[in-house]
Scaffold this motif. Structure first.
Motif, mmCIF file in Angstrom:
data_model
loop_
_atom_site.group_PDB
_atom_site.id
_atom_site.type_symbol
_atom_site.label_atom_id
_atom_site.label_comp_id
_atom_site.label_asym_id
_atom_site.label_seq_id
_atom_site.Cartn_x
_atom_site.Cartn_y
_atom_site.Cartn_z
ATOM 1 N N GLN A 165 0.852 -1.180 0.000
ATOM 2 C CA GLN A 165 0.000 0.000 0.000
ATOM 3 C C GLN A 165 0.894 1.237 0.000
ATOM 4 O OE1 GLN A 165 -3.386 0.151 -0.018
ATOM 5 N NE2 GLN A 165 -3.520 2.388 0.110
ATOM 6 N N TYR A 167 0.784 5.472 0.371
ATOM 7 C CA TYR A 167 0.036 6.672 0.730
ATOM 8 C C TYR A 167 0.791 7.885 0.189
ATOM 9 C CZ TYR A 167 -2.189 3.574 4.166
ATOM 10 O OH TYR A 167 -2.864 2.548 4.776
ATOM 11 N N GLU A 190 -3.479 5.483 -1.832
ATOM 12 C CA GLU A 190 -4.412 6.390 -1.160
ATOM 13 C C GLU A 190 -3.786 7.777 -1.128
ATOM 14 O OE1 GLU A 190 -6.272 7.235 3.267
ATOM 15 O OE2 GLU A 190 -5.951 5.160 2.672
#
Length: 298
Positions: A165, A167, A190
């Motif tokens: 992931q 960010y 994100e």
């Protein structure tokens, strides 16, 4: 009178000096210290067997050579560089003046820091200023990138292919560009715009990053890596008045590392090239070879 004066003690400058010595050029490298601005070493909790080739071993050998030949280096701060007829004069803060027939600017760039708790302590322990160098160490992990510009956007896209992931914590609203559109479509990215970083936390290694949202809420994001991709300022002030630079201050060079001024060459972060140390090593060697060829013709 030196054949070559090199200003800067990072990967490009160190390699340029070592290459010049091997060419038997009368060489002087002037730097405040060895190493440059960027920390290339990285240690992680589960890093065993996952080293990356950063060029540090080669740079260490070059540094030892320059330290052994003490007369080729001067740990000082350059205050002025100016052309004198067909040569160049370099003044230092200690009052010394050196003259050279050619000049290599390897003065690097000054990165903007987060200036938050944990940044200095965890630099090299999960916090990095170079995604190009360290992204491969974070396979399958969660990471955060701090920045708004294209360097931060490309770092996020790169890390999204390697990390679990990613960010993107943008201090300002992101522009409407194809790259930003692509990031918004990535399932493991994100984006938090207008996010203010408050802390990078972790005992020995990075464990997370704390941010404040535009709504005033505090959020802690668990990550193993933090990549700081804020704007950098090229250290080109010494020659900016008489050597062509781009709008952001990068010294403009051709494929041979030659600048607009005959006899002046540049390499590393002061030019617009990859931030990877391995590239700087190659550019430093290339700049010296180009300076050597210039001397042969003049």
């Amino acid at each position: 009178m030196y054949d070559l004066i090199i200003i800067g003690g990072g990967p490009a400058g160190i390699t340029a000096a070592a290459t010049a010595i091997n060419q038997r050029m009368e060489t002087l490298i002037i730097a405040e210290r060895w190493g440059g601005q960027t920390t290339y070493a990285m240690q992680l909790e589960d890093m065993e067997g996952r080293e990356t080739i950063t060029g540090e071993t080669l740079l260490d050998a070059f540094r030892r050579q320059l330290d052994y030949l003490g007369f080729v280096r001067d740990f000082d701060t350059v205050t002025r560089v100016m052309p004198v007829e067909k040569n160049f004069a370099v003044d230092t803060i200690r009052g010394d003046r050196y003259e050279g027939r050619t000049l290599i600017m390897a003065t690097g760039a000054k990165p903007q820091r987060l200036n938050v708790p944990g940044e200095t302590r965890l630099a090299g322990y999960g916090l990095s200023y170079s995604a190009t160098t360290h992204a491969g160490l974070f396979l399958g992990k969660d990471v955060a990138v701090v920045g708004t510009g294209r360097r931060a956007q490309w770092a996020t896209a790169d890390l999204a292919r390697k990390a679990h992931q990613a960010y993107l914590l943008a201090p300002e609203p992101l522009p409407d560009t194809p790259l930003v559109h692509r990031l918004r479509q990535m399932p493991n990215v994100e984006i938090a715009e207008s996010a203010a970083v408050r802390e990078v936390y972790g005992e020995r290694f990075v464990e997370g990053i704390a941010v404040a949202t535009p709504e005033g809420e505090e959020r802690k994001i668990p990550v193993k890596g933090v990549f700081v991709k804020l704007p950098r300022t090229p250290n080109s002030d010494l020659v900016r008045e008489w050597v062509d630079c781009d709008s952001r201050g990068h010294i403009i060079v051709d494929v041979y590392c030659a600048t607009s001024w005959p006899g002046v060459f540049a390499a590393g972060d002061v030019t617009h090239v990859s931030e990877q140390a391995l590239v700087h090593i190659g550019e430093g060697a290339k700049a010296t070879i180009s300076a050597y060829h210039y001397l042969l013709m003049h």
